[in-house]
Design a protein around this motif. Sequence first.
Motif, PDB file in Angstrom:
ATOM      1  N   ASP A 173       0.824  -1.214   0.000  1.00 55.48           N
ATOM      2  CA  ASP A 173       0.000   0.000   0.000  1.00 55.48           C
ATOM      3  C   ASP A 173       0.862   1.270   0.000  1.00 55.48           C
ATOM      4  O   ASP A 173       1.525   1.584   1.000  1.00 55.48           O
ATOM      5  CB  ASP A 173      -0.897  -0.017   1.245  1.00 55.48           C
ATOM      6  N   PRO A 174       0.872   2.038  -1.105  1.00 57.91           N
ATOM      7  CA  PRO A 174       1.778   3.186  -1.229  1.00 57.91           C
ATOM      8  C   PRO A 174       1.563   4.238  -0.142  1.00 57.91           C
ATOM      9  O   PRO A 174       2.501   4.926   0.257  1.00 57.91           O
ATOM     10  CB  PRO A 174       1.445   3.778  -2.598  1.00 57.91           C
ATOM     11  N   VAL A 175       0.325   4.354   0.349  1.00 58.34           N
ATOM     12  CA  VAL A 175       0.023   5.386   1.340  1.00 58.34           C
ATOM     13  C   VAL A 175       0.859   5.170   2.605  1.00 58.34           C
ATOM     14  O   VAL A 175       1.241   6.126   3.281  1.00 58.34           O
ATOM     15  CB  VAL A 175      -1.498   5.378   1.654  1.00 58.34           C
TER      16      VAL A 175
ATOM     17  N   ARG B 203       4.023   7.258  -2.885  1.00 54.91           N
ATOM     18  CA  ARG B 203       2.740   7.983  -2.818  1.00 54.91           C
ATOM     19  C   ARG B 203       2.551   8.808  -4.100  1.00 54.91           C
ATOM     20  O   ARG B 203       1.452   8.894  -4.646  1.00 54.91           O
ATOM     21  CB  ARG B 203       2.695   8.866  -1.571  1.00 54.91           C
ATOM     22  N   ILE B 204       3.660   9.408  -4.581  1.00 54.37           N
ATOM     23  CA  ILE B 204       3.569  10.193  -5.825  1.00 54.37           C
ATOM     24  C   ILE B 204       3.200   9.260  -6.990  1.00 54.37           C
ATOM     25  O   ILE B 204       2.330   9.559  -7.801  1.00 54.37           O
ATOM     26  CB  ILE B 204       4.906  10.916  -6.119  1.00 54.37           C
TER      27      ILE B 204
ATOM     28  N   LYS C   5      -7.936  -1.933  -4.431  1.00 56.02           N
ATOM     29  CA  LYS C   5      -7.465  -1.807  -3.047  1.00 56.02           C
ATOM     30  C   LYS C   5      -6.011  -2.256  -2.977  1.00 56.02           C
ATOM     31  O   LYS C   5      -5.672  -3.344  -3.453  1.00 56.02           O
ATOM     32  CB  LYS C   5      -8.318  -2.677  -2.124  1.00 56.02           C
ATOM     33  N   PHE C   6      -5.176  -1.386  -2.410  1.00 57.46           N
ATOM     34  CA  PHE C   6      -3.791  -1.787  -2.166  1.00 57.46           C
ATOM     35  C   PHE C   6      -3.725  -2.431  -0.788  1.00 57.46           C
ATOM     36  O   PHE C   6      -4.386  -1.965   0.145  1.00 57.46           O
ATOM     37  CB  PHE C   6      -2.865  -0.569  -2.198  1.00 57.46           C
TER      38      PHE C   6
ATOM     39  N   GLN D  62       9.274   2.985  -7.557  1.00 57.68           N
ATOM     40  CA  GLN D  62       7.829   2.836  -7.779  1.00 57.68           C
ATOM     41  C   GLN D  62       7.090   2.463  -6.503  1.00 57.68           C
ATOM     42  O   GLN D  62       5.867   2.504  -6.472  1.00 57.68           O
ATOM     43  CB  GLN D  62       7.569   1.751  -8.816  1.00 57.68           C
ATOM     44  N   GLY D  63       7.846   2.022  -5.498  1.00 63.37           N
ATOM     45  CA  GLY D  63       7.199   1.614  -4.262  1.00 63.37           C
ATOM     46  C   GLY D  63       7.910   0.417  -3.676  1.00 63.37           C
ATOM     47  O   GLY D  63       8.935  -0.032  -4.181  1.00 63.37           O
TER      48      GLY D  63
END
Length: 348
Positions: free
Chosen positions: A287-289, A296-297, A312-313, A338-339
């Motif tokens: 989940d990037p958040v 997040r970007i 949904k992440f 990318q994460g």
Amino acid sequence: MNEGILWTLLGEGLRQDAQEDFIVAANEIAQEALSGVQLADIVPIAFLSHVFQCEGREWTHKGIAFMGRIRGRDTDQKLRSVKRTRAQLVDIDTPLGSVTPLQNAKVLGVAQECLASKERGRIPFHDNEISRNELYRNRYQFHDTVVKPVMRAASEYVCEQSLGDVAKVIDEAIREVSPHSIIDVACGENGLCNALAERGDIPIVVGNDVAWSQIELIRKTRSLPHPASSLLYTNHDATDLPFADKTFSVAICKNVLHHMASAEAVRELIGECIRIAHRAIIIEVADPVAEHLGSRIMRHYYIDFLRDGAVKFYSRRELEEFTDKDELRERFLMSTVQGVYQFAVFDS
Ligand SMILES: C[S@@+](CC[C@H](N)C(=O)[O-])C[C@H]1O[C@@H](n2cnc3c(N)ncnc32)[C@H](O)[C@@H]1O
């Protein structure tokens, strides 16, 4: 083989120079025979053989019967409004005894069997995703030609691990088992399957995606036919694949879990990868958040610009729970521009 035509089909031919395959041809024939109708999930269901006499000789025409799903809403309405058709339309529930020879009761019987286990009449969840992908196809093209190369170069400097490192880890996990066959179950417009086929040391490479529009983007860039490798594209829902158990040496599923309609569908997807392959490699962004600023970007870029159909992440913890299985061989994290990715490799 005749003048570059590999197979002659009803009203079409499989052209070698255009690297057409049966799915492309079946789509074109459907559009031609039933104007405005789009298909998905095209799958061969039977070999046909028609033996007949002509000019004192016996001839045999060989054929392949395909089944496809008519996409979208109001499919009955669409079929009724078809103005011109060369097709022999027959309702799937027609009793076998009452169809004409041209409609072919045997093929209808096989189709009825294939459909028996499917829920019919329900618009699959992923039809929305397919339509989105078609709508934003140009953005994906821009992403591939401009954004991806920039990201790849930047990734060398920004994070612990570069995108090149990720590619290397995937490659190692594939090569370790000296695969005879490999499937990318939701390849998208990512050319991983093309690259694997072009190396020529894996005899069968399959790129599958529920959205044929995504495959169209990579189909055009492949540099095949390659003498040593056979690259096929298929168009199925990866949570319900029409392949027998352990068909492939390796199944890859990268960045797809967040597209699933529910946690149940995530489990089905992972289960299908393990079922159809001896080694399943699942790679998923956490989940990037909850991760670094860069991820997040990237989330905004993917969702607000590319209109990626994310549902949904899942957090690192949730991903661990999904991959807690007897077949799990190893699991680790990689932090990239990318994460943060979780890798899980299953052997069975
Ligand atoms: C974020 S992209 C990832 C593409 C590629 N694997 C990559 O890593 O770049 C997700 C892809 O999953 C596909 N997809 C979504 N749901 C699917 C399903 N049920 N079956 C097969 N493909 C699906 C989408 O069409 C899309 O191409």
